[in-house]
Design an enzyme around this catalytic site. Sequence first.
Site, PDB file in Angstrom:
ATOM      1  N   ASP A   8       0.864  -1.169   0.000  1.00 18.16           N
ATOM      2  CA  ASP A   8       0.000   0.000   0.000  1.00 18.16           C
ATOM      3  C   ASP A   8       0.908   1.230   0.000  1.00 18.16           C
ATOM      4  O   ASP A   8       2.129   1.111  -0.179  1.00 18.16           O
ATOM      5  CB  ASP A   8      -0.981  -0.024   1.183  1.00 18.16           C
ATOM      6  N   CYS A  65       3.260  -2.763   4.034  1.00 19.78           N
ATOM      7  CA  CYS A  65       2.379  -1.642   4.339  1.00 19.78           C
ATOM      8  C   CYS A  65       3.107  -0.803   5.388  1.00 19.78           C
ATOM      9  O   CYS A  65       4.310  -0.970   5.586  1.00 19.78           O
ATOM     10  CB  CYS A  65       0.990  -2.102   4.780  1.00 19.78           C
ATOM     11  N   THR A  67       3.086  -0.812   8.736  1.00 19.16           N
ATOM     12  CA  THR A  67       3.689  -1.634   9.790  1.00 19.16           C
ATOM     13  C   THR A  67       3.978  -3.057   9.328  1.00 19.16           C
ATOM     14  O   THR A  67       4.726  -3.774   9.979  1.00 19.16           O
ATOM     15  CB  THR A  67       2.762  -1.736  11.014  1.00 19.16           C
ATOM     16  N   HIS A  98      12.059 -22.556   9.849  1.00 21.63           N
ATOM     17  CA  HIS A  98      11.102 -23.336  10.620  1.00 21.63           C
ATOM     18  C   HIS A  98       9.684 -23.332  10.068  1.00 21.63           C
ATOM     19  O   HIS A  98       8.943 -24.303  10.272  1.00 21.63           O
ATOM     20  CB  HIS A  98      11.071 -22.852  12.062  1.00 21.63           C
ATOM     21  N   HIS A 133       9.788 -29.727  11.551  1.00 19.96           N
ATOM     22  CA  HIS A 133       8.981 -28.569  11.181  1.00 19.96           C
ATOM     23  C   HIS A 133       7.897 -28.909  10.162  1.00 19.96           C
ATOM     24  O   HIS A 133       6.886 -28.206  10.068  1.00 19.96           O
ATOM     25  CB  HIS A 133       9.880 -27.446  10.665  1.00 19.96           C
TER      26      HIS A 133
END
Length: 147
Positions: A8, A65, A67, A98, A133
């Site tokens: 964004d 974006c 954050t 992992h 994993h």
Amino acid sequence: MKIAIGCDHGGFVLKESVANCLKKRGIEIVDCGTNSTDSVDYPVFGEKVARLVAKGECDKGIVMCGTGIGISIAANKVKGIRCALCHDEYTAKMTAMHNNSNILAMGGRVVTPEKAVQILETWLDTPFEGGRHINRINMFTEIENKE
């Protein structure tokens, strides 16, 4: 390798740095937008990238974006996506090793463009460990299939 990228307005500056890094590495890019700092809704771009990865049209994805939180939530709504929000090389390494994450998320207001490139390179260069994993990744799929 083919990687879808999307952001964004808050991740646009990072997207430019990420794209340059990928081009230098000879990686094909599918740019899902946005292409400016004009305000847009991050779920649109998170979904575009995630759908390309989920369908196998792209090997991996990168979303950004302000954050990294919102766009990672949007990407993770698509079945088969393991999008990891990373702010440093350690988390990028661990999610590659992992979780075999197939989308990397970062925040343009959280990491610098230079740091984003370091995170990206760590994520790309770290192989999945497999082993114990794999069972955990299969558990992610089981959770998705319950919905």
